[in-house]
Write a protein that holds these residues in place. Structure first.
Motif, PDB file in Angstrom:
ATOM      1  N   ASN A 117       4.760 -62.735 -97.441  1.00  0.00           N
ATOM      2  CA  ASN A 117       4.369 -62.299 -96.103  1.00  0.00           C
ATOM      3  C   ASN A 117       5.132 -61.043 -95.748  1.00  0.00           C
ATOM      4  N   ILE A 118       4.472 -60.163 -94.997  1.00  0.00           N
ATOM      5  CA  ILE A 118       5.138 -58.990 -94.437  1.00  0.00           C
ATOM      6  C   ILE A 118       4.943 -59.048 -92.933  1.00  0.00           C
ATOM      7  N   TYR A 119       6.054 -58.899 -92.208  1.00  0.00           N
ATOM      8  CA  TYR A 119       6.063 -58.958 -90.743  1.00  0.00           C
ATOM      9  C   TYR A 119       6.507 -57.613 -90.185  1.00  0.00           C
ATOM     10  N   ASN A 120       5.905 -57.218 -89.064  1.00  0.00           N
ATOM     11  CA  ASN A 120       6.406 -56.040 -88.359  1.00  0.00           C
ATOM     12  C   ASN A 120       7.595 -56.477 -87.505  1.00  0.00           C
ATOM     13  N   MET A 121       8.222 -55.536 -86.829  1.00  0.00           N
ATOM     14  CA  MET A 121       9.427 -55.869 -86.063  1.00  0.00           C
ATOM     15  C   MET A 121       9.123 -56.664 -84.798  1.00  0.00           C
ATOM     16  N   ALA A 122       7.859 -56.783 -84.425  1.00  0.00           N
ATOM     17  CA  ALA A 122       7.475 -57.643 -83.300  1.00  0.00           C
ATOM     18  C   ALA A 122       7.273 -59.088 -83.763  1.00  0.00           C
TER      19      ALA A 122
ATOM     20  N   GLN B  72       4.956 -60.084 -85.934  1.00  0.00           N
ATOM     21  CA  GLN B  72       3.564 -60.346 -86.292  1.00  0.00           C
ATOM     22  C   GLN B  72       3.398 -60.228 -87.807  1.00  0.00           C
ATOM     23  N   ARG B  73       2.721 -61.206 -88.397  1.00  0.00           N
ATOM     24  CA  ARG B  73       2.441 -61.143 -89.831  1.00  0.00           C
ATOM     25  C   ARG B  73       1.318 -60.136 -90.034  1.00  0.00           C
ATOM     26  N   VAL B  74       1.572 -59.103 -90.841  1.00  0.00           N
ATOM     27  CA  VAL B  74       0.587 -58.050 -91.055  1.00  0.00           C
ATOM     28  C   VAL B  74      -0.031 -58.094 -92.453  1.00  0.00           C
ATOM     29  N   ILE B  75       0.633 -58.750 -93.394  1.00  0.00           N
ATOM     30  CA  ILE B  75       0.103 -58.947 -94.742  1.00  0.00           C
ATOM     31  C   ILE B  75       0.542 -60.328 -95.216  1.00  0.00           C
ATOM     32  N   SER B  76      -0.371 -61.037 -95.873  1.00  0.00           N
ATOM     33  CA  SER B  76      -0.041 -62.337 -96.448  1.00  0.00           C
ATOM     34  C   SER B  76      -0.813 -62.495 -97.753  1.00  0.00           C
ATOM     35  N   GLU B  77      -0.111 -62.864 -98.803  1.00  0.00           N
ATOM     36  CA  GLU B  77      -0.728 -63.083-100.108  1.00  0.00           C
ATOM     37  C   GLU B  77      -0.166 -64.356-100.719  1.00  0.00           C
ATOM     38  N   GLU B  78      -0.999 -65.045-101.476  1.00  0.00           N
ATOM     39  CA  GLU B  78      -0.520 -66.190-102.243  1.00  0.00           C
ATOM     40  C   GLU B  78      -0.791 -65.906-103.703  1.00  0.00           C
ATOM     41  N   ASN B  79       0.236 -66.107-104.530  1.00  0.00           N
ATOM     42  CA  ASN B  79       0.135 -65.832-105.959  1.00  0.00           C
ATOM     43  C   ASN B  79       0.750 -66.971-106.743  1.00  0.00           C
TER      44      ASN B  79
END
Length: 78
Positions: A24-29, A31-38
């Protein structure tokens, strides 16, 4: 890496066994902005994540596997 990043980031991690890994990638607020499952294999795993859609700023990369979390800040510059 790279940090600061433009276009993509590469994520390296060692797997103790085969497992599902959520990135997961979160912004500083927060909010999750990218999510991947591998699927990770035992040993070294390398993933490239496209971050072209992200604005300049600071983000948090989170890797979750087998109930364990790892977090790292990175910067996007264009």
């Amino acid at each position: 890496y790279p940090n600061p990043a433009t276009g993509y980031i590469s994520v390296e991690y060692n797997g103790l066994n085969e497992a599902s890994v959520r990135t997961n990638i979160y912004n500083m607020a927060g909010q999750r902005v990218i999510s991947e499952e591998n699927h990770a294999v035992e040993g070294l795993n390398v993933r490239q994540i496209n971050i072209d859609q992200l604005s300049n700023g600071v983000y948090i990369l989170e890797i979750e596997s087998n109930g364990e979390l790892s977090r790292q800040k990175f910067i996007v510059t264009k």
